[in-house]
Design a protein around this motif. Structure first.
Motif, PDB file in Angstrom:
ATOM      1  N   ILE A   1       0.599  -1.622   0.009  1.00 57.63           N
ATOM      2  CA  ILE A   1      -0.181   0.053  -0.188  1.00 57.63           C
ATOM      3  C   ILE A   1       0.779   1.218  -0.389  1.00 57.63           C
ATOM      4  O   ILE A   1       0.667   2.064  -0.641  1.00 57.63           O
ATOM      5  CB  ILE A   1      -1.197  -0.151   1.073  1.00 57.63           C
ATOM      6  N   LEU A   2       1.963   1.282   0.522  1.00 61.04           N
ATOM      7  CA  LEU A   2       2.435   2.421   0.431  1.00 61.04           C
ATOM      8  C   LEU A   2       3.880   2.762  -0.495  1.00 61.04           C
ATOM      9  O   LEU A   2       3.592   4.036  -1.020  1.00 61.04           O
ATOM     10  CB  LEU A   2       3.631   2.060   1.600  1.00 61.04           C
ATOM     11  N   TYR A   3       4.167   1.009  -1.086  1.00 60.31           N
ATOM     12  CA  TYR A   3       4.550   1.398  -2.390  1.00 60.31           C
ATOM     13  C   TYR A   3       3.889   1.928  -3.474  1.00 60.31           C
ATOM     14  O   TYR A   3       4.066   3.179  -4.208  1.00 60.31           O
ATOM     15  CB  TYR A   3       4.877   0.534  -2.824  1.00 60.31           C
ATOM     16  N   ASP A   4       2.409   1.076  -3.170  1.00 61.40           N
ATOM     17  CA  ASP A   4       1.526   1.776  -4.517  1.00 61.40           C
ATOM     18  C   ASP A   4       0.488   3.713  -4.651  1.00 61.40           C
ATOM     19  O   ASP A   4       0.441   4.935  -4.866  1.00 61.40           O
ATOM     20  CB  ASP A   4       0.162   1.001  -3.980  1.00 61.40           C
ATOM     21  N   LEU A   5       0.852   3.933  -2.751  1.00 60.47           N
ATOM     22  CA  LEU A   5       0.529   5.650  -1.795  1.00 60.47           C
ATOM     23  C   LEU A   5       2.079   6.315  -2.847  1.00 60.47           C
ATOM     24  O   LEU A   5       1.923   7.053  -4.043  1.00 60.47           O
ATOM     25  CB  LEU A   5       0.781   5.942  -0.867  1.00 60.47           C
ATOM     26  N   ALA A   6       3.772   5.555  -3.101  1.00 58.20           N
ATOM     27  CA  ALA A   6       3.958   6.589  -2.968  1.00 58.20           C
ATOM     28  C   ALA A   6       3.990   7.152  -5.001  1.00 58.20           C
ATOM     29  O   ALA A   6       4.388   7.854  -5.605  1.00 58.20           O
ATOM     30  CB  ALA A   6       5.368   6.023  -3.059  1.00 58.20           C
ATOM     31  N   GLU A   7       3.979   5.717  -5.818  1.00 53.98           N
ATOM     32  CA  GLU A   7       3.616   5.047  -7.306  1.00 53.98           C
ATOM     33  C   GLU A   7       2.331   6.599  -7.166  1.00 53.98           C
ATOM     34  O   GLU A   7       2.681   7.159  -8.274  1.00 53.98           O
ATOM     35  CB  GLU A   7       3.350   4.436  -7.465  1.00 53.98           C
ATOM     36  N   LEU A   8       1.736   6.727  -6.723  1.00 53.53           N
ATOM     37  CA  LEU A   8       0.171   7.442  -7.228  1.00 53.53           C
ATOM     38  C   LEU A   8       0.612   9.637  -7.277  1.00 53.53           C
ATOM     39  O   LEU A   8       0.430   9.823  -8.326  1.00 53.53           O
ATOM     40  CB  LEU A   8      -1.453   7.524  -6.283  1.00 53.53           C
ATOM     41  N   PHE A   9       1.681   9.232  -5.743  1.00 59.63           N
ATOM     42  CA  PHE A   9       1.916  10.889  -5.712  1.00 59.63           C
ATOM     43  C   PHE A   9       2.999  11.097  -6.823  1.00 59.63           C
ATOM     44  O   PHE A   9       3.130  12.172  -7.140  1.00 59.63           O
ATOM     45  CB  PHE A   9       2.354  10.911  -4.172  1.00 59.63           C
TER      46      PHE A   9
ATOM     47  N   ARG B   1      -5.450   5.835 -12.762  1.00 60.34           N
ATOM     48  CA  ARG B   1      -7.010   5.979 -12.211  1.00 60.34           C
ATOM     49  C   ARG B   1      -7.989   6.906 -11.770  1.00 60.34           C
ATOM     50  O   ARG B   1      -8.490   6.832 -10.423  1.00 60.34           O
ATOM     51  CB  ARG B   1      -7.064   4.206 -11.286  1.00 60.34           C
ATOM     52  N   LEU B   2      -6.876   8.139 -12.302  1.00 57.62           N
ATOM     53  CA  LEU B   2      -7.834   9.830 -12.047  1.00 57.62           C
ATOM     54  C   LEU B   2      -8.208   9.880 -12.876  1.00 57.62           C
ATOM     55  O   LEU B   2      -9.139  11.147 -12.523  1.00 57.62           O
ATOM     56  CB  LEU B   2      -6.419  10.293 -11.835  1.00 57.62           C
TER      57      LEU B   2
END
Length: 123
Positions: A34-42, A89-90
């Motif tokens: 989850i932390l990795y995916d969040l970092a990628e999103l940002f 997915r934005l």
């Protein structure tokens, strides 16, 4: 402020582990995935062209041609950025005849950017 003073603020003078606090933090910390995916999103928000596209989409669903014209970019450059936004997915797309129209994927996008803008403009 001198480099020494900055370092003094950033580090403890003594090593003292507060196990009770660490246990709470470890319990609440999200999984690495989850932390990795969040970092990628940002990272996606790290490009001003993509931010500009999202702000246009705040106002209306628009086609690639209109986005390019509104932002002074080529359709190719806009399409490249839209692909990244769509992959993350934005934004979502729909075809109407020969045109492809884009819109925000959901209200989370508006919230994320709204909070970010609020943060960078506060005193």
């Amino acid at each position: 402020m001198s480099q020494k003073k900055i370092m003094d603020l950033d580090c403890c003078d003594d090593t003292c582990i507060h196990e009770n606090l660490l246990n709470i933090v470890r319990e609440k910390l999200p999984d690495e995935d989850i932390l990795y995916d969040l970092a990628e999103l940002f990272k996606v928000f790290g490009d001003s062209s993509r931010i500009r596209i999202l702000y246009v989409l705040f106002e209306s669903e628009v086609c690639v041609c209109d986005l390019a014209e509104a932002l002074g970019m080529t359709q190719s450059a806009v399409s490249h950025q839209l692909k990244i936004l769509k992959t993350n997915r934005l934004v979502k797309a729909r075809r109407e005849g020969k045109s492809v129209f884009y819109s925000l994927a959901d209200d989370h996008v508006r919230s994320i950017l709204g909070q970010g803008a609020e943060h960078v403009t506060e005193d």
